[in-house]
Design an enzyme around this catalytic site. Structure first.
Site, PDB file in Angstrom:
ATOM      1  CB  SER A   1     -42.738 -20.622  16.906  1.00  0.00           C
ATOM      2  OG  SER A   1     -41.657 -19.881  17.410  1.00  0.00           O
TER       3      SER A   1
ATOM      4  CB  SER B   1     -39.547 -19.009  28.653  1.00  0.00           C
ATOM      5  OG  SER B   1     -39.293 -20.127  27.822  1.00  0.00           O
TER       6      SER B   1
ATOM      7  CD  GLN C   1     -37.332 -22.174  23.552  1.00  0.00           C
ATOM      8  OE1 GLN C   1     -36.509 -22.415  24.432  1.00  0.00           O
ATOM      9  NE2 GLN C   1     -36.980 -21.802  22.336  1.00  0.00           N
TER      10      GLN C   1
ATOM     11  CG  ASP D   1     -36.510 -15.166  18.722  1.00  0.00           C
ATOM     12  OD1 ASP D   1     -35.761 -15.305  19.714  1.00  0.00           O
ATOM     13  OD2 ASP D   1     -37.362 -16.009  18.391  1.00  0.00           O
TER      14      ASP D   1
ATOM     15  CE  LYS E   1     -34.353 -15.864  23.780  1.00  0.00           C
ATOM     16  NZ  LYS E   1     -35.477 -16.796  23.959  1.00  0.00           N
TER      17      LYS E   1
END
Ligand code: S3P
Length: 443
Positions: A29, A174, A176, A326, A353
């Site tokens: 990340s 999230s 993202q 994750d 995912k």
């Protein structure tokens, strides 16, 4: 990248006690973000410890396509000469983000407020994943989006020539989505505000602060409210990427499961928004100690000492899911070796995912003798203190599914295979030699 090539079957077998130092790669990340913010800054950003996995290399290529100068200067050492906020050039070709959801989503955000057009593609896994969760909020800035049915890749974005700042509440936890909106907000005048109900990884906020942006986070009854002032001048930085706690999870799990093991995992990020697996493992009775706690590059890090442990099943609360999103595949393997049930709540996001991770783990673990139940948003593993093994699991182009089953095979009665280990190159290129170096029987 190469995961569209031939599949690479791999097998892991019961191993002797694991010993040694597991120097896992840089955080994925943070590596993506260092390249992207370096490309948006003025001056030369120097990065050390960058993860040189396929996902991040695809982001480096994309930053070049948008006009930044990105050079590898040594092992994990990269230099980025940025073009400044709003300085992205229109790329000549299609931007191929390979397997990387983080790469494509963050880059879409970054270009959505510049008056240029770009088309994004990816591999078969990425092309199945939802992108409307990103393009919907980006359209609020005034950009124009064309996508395949269901908002899937390929996606073409024409950035807003006259962007408006945006106030957005993320509909799912999230990082993202949050990061795509904040990166788009960089080139919008005024304040862009993102509210999230639950804390997700905060690397974008930390790194934007480091690069000189004005960004605040307030904890309110409504959630975390992040306010970014647009059009800052980002100033090039030196970024030391800490080691990835999500990659560390694999050798850590191996040491917990293989009798007699003791390993050291140095310099791992202990950012509280990434720490859920470690909190859970301690509750399960894991023998993990955290030494030399310190700060590196704006992130808390520590050296981990991990010893083989007798574990018990636990219930993982839904509000911890984001901080270990994750790590559920490897936790589901660890849970087989614990005594009693491990319940993972609030994990619906696992279904979108790199693969449907609930399904991939449930099917593969059952084939290897485990009792697993799943619902749309939960998974329960009935641990028996061991795992039979003997089957080959399908990895569905998902690096974490591949590594999780291989770790299970180091302690199961019979070997465990995976149909394709090639996707491991996206996040952990040295996984095999690193594990073999600790004594793992894996090839
Ligand atoms: C990431 C956010 C998470 C995570 C992914 C990396 C990031 O995805 O699963 O591996 O770097 O922002 P979501 O934001 O979709 O939960």
């Amino acid at each position: 990248m190469s995961h569209s090539g031939d599949p690479k079957p791999m097998t892991a077998r019961k191993s002797p006690a694991l010993r040694g130092v597991a120097a896992v790669p840089g955080d994925k990340s943070i590596s993506h973000r260092a390249l992207i913010l370096g490309a948006m800054a003025i001056g030369e950003t120097r990065i050390t410890g960058l993860l040189e996995g396929e996902d991040v290399l695809d982001t480096a290529k994309a930053m070049r396509a948008f006009g930044a100068t990105v050079t590898r200067t040594g092992e994990g050492a990269w230099s980025v000469n940025g073009v400044g906020v709003g300085g992205f050039a229109e790329p000549e070709g299609v931007i191929d983000c390979g397997n990387s959801g983080t790469g494509v989503r963050l880059i879409m955000g970054t270009m959505a407020t510049s008056p240029i057009t770009a088309t994004f593609t990816g591999d078969a896994s990425l092309s199945r994943r939802p992108m409307a969760r990103i393009t919907d909020p980006l359209q609020l800035f005034g950009c124009h989006v064309t996508a395949r049915e269901g908002g899937r890749l390929p996606v073409t974005i024409t950035g807003a020539a006259d962007p408006m700042p945006v106030s957005y509440r993320t509909p799912v936890a999230s990082a993202q989505i949050k990061s795509a909106v904040l990166l788009a907000g960089l080139n919008a005048p005024g304040q862009t505000v993102v509210t999230e109900a639950e804390a997700t990884r905060d690397h974008t906020e930390r790194m934007l602060t480091g690069f000189g942006a004005e960004i605040t986070t307030e904890i309110t009854p409504d959630g975390r409210v992040i306010t970014l002032t647009g059009r800052p001048e980002l100033v090039a930085q030196t970024v030391a990427v800490p080691r990835d706690p999500s990659s560390a999870a694999f050798p850590v799990a191996a040491a917990l499961l293989v009798p007699g093991s003791e390993i050291r995992v140095p310099g791992v990020s202990r950012n509280p928004t990434r720490d859920g697996l470690y909190v859970t493992l301690l509750e399960m009775g894991a023998d993990i100690t955290f030494e030399n706690q310190r700060d590196e590059g704006g992130e808390p890090v520590a050296d981990l000492i991990v010893r083989h442990s007798a574990l018990k099943g636990v219930s993982v609360p839904a509000d911890r899911a984001a901080s270990m999103i994750d790590e559920f595949p490897i936790l589901s393997v660890i849970a087989c070796f614990a005594e009693g049930a491990t319940v993972m709540n609030g994990v619906a996001e696992l279904r979108v995912k790199e693969s449907d991770r609930i399904d991939a783990m449930a099917v593969g673990l059952r084939a290897n003798g485990a009792r697993v139940e799943d619902t749309p948003d939960s998974m329960t593993v009935h641990g028996t203190g061991g795992l039979k093994g003997g089957a080959v699991a399908a990895t569905h182009l998902d690096h974490r599914i591949a590594m999780s089953f291989l770790i299970g095979g180091l302690a199961s009665d019979q070997p465990i295979g995976v149909d394709d280990g090639a996707p491991i190159m996206t996040s952990f290129p040295d996984f095999l030699p690193l594990m073999q170096g600790l004594g793992a029987d894996i090839a």
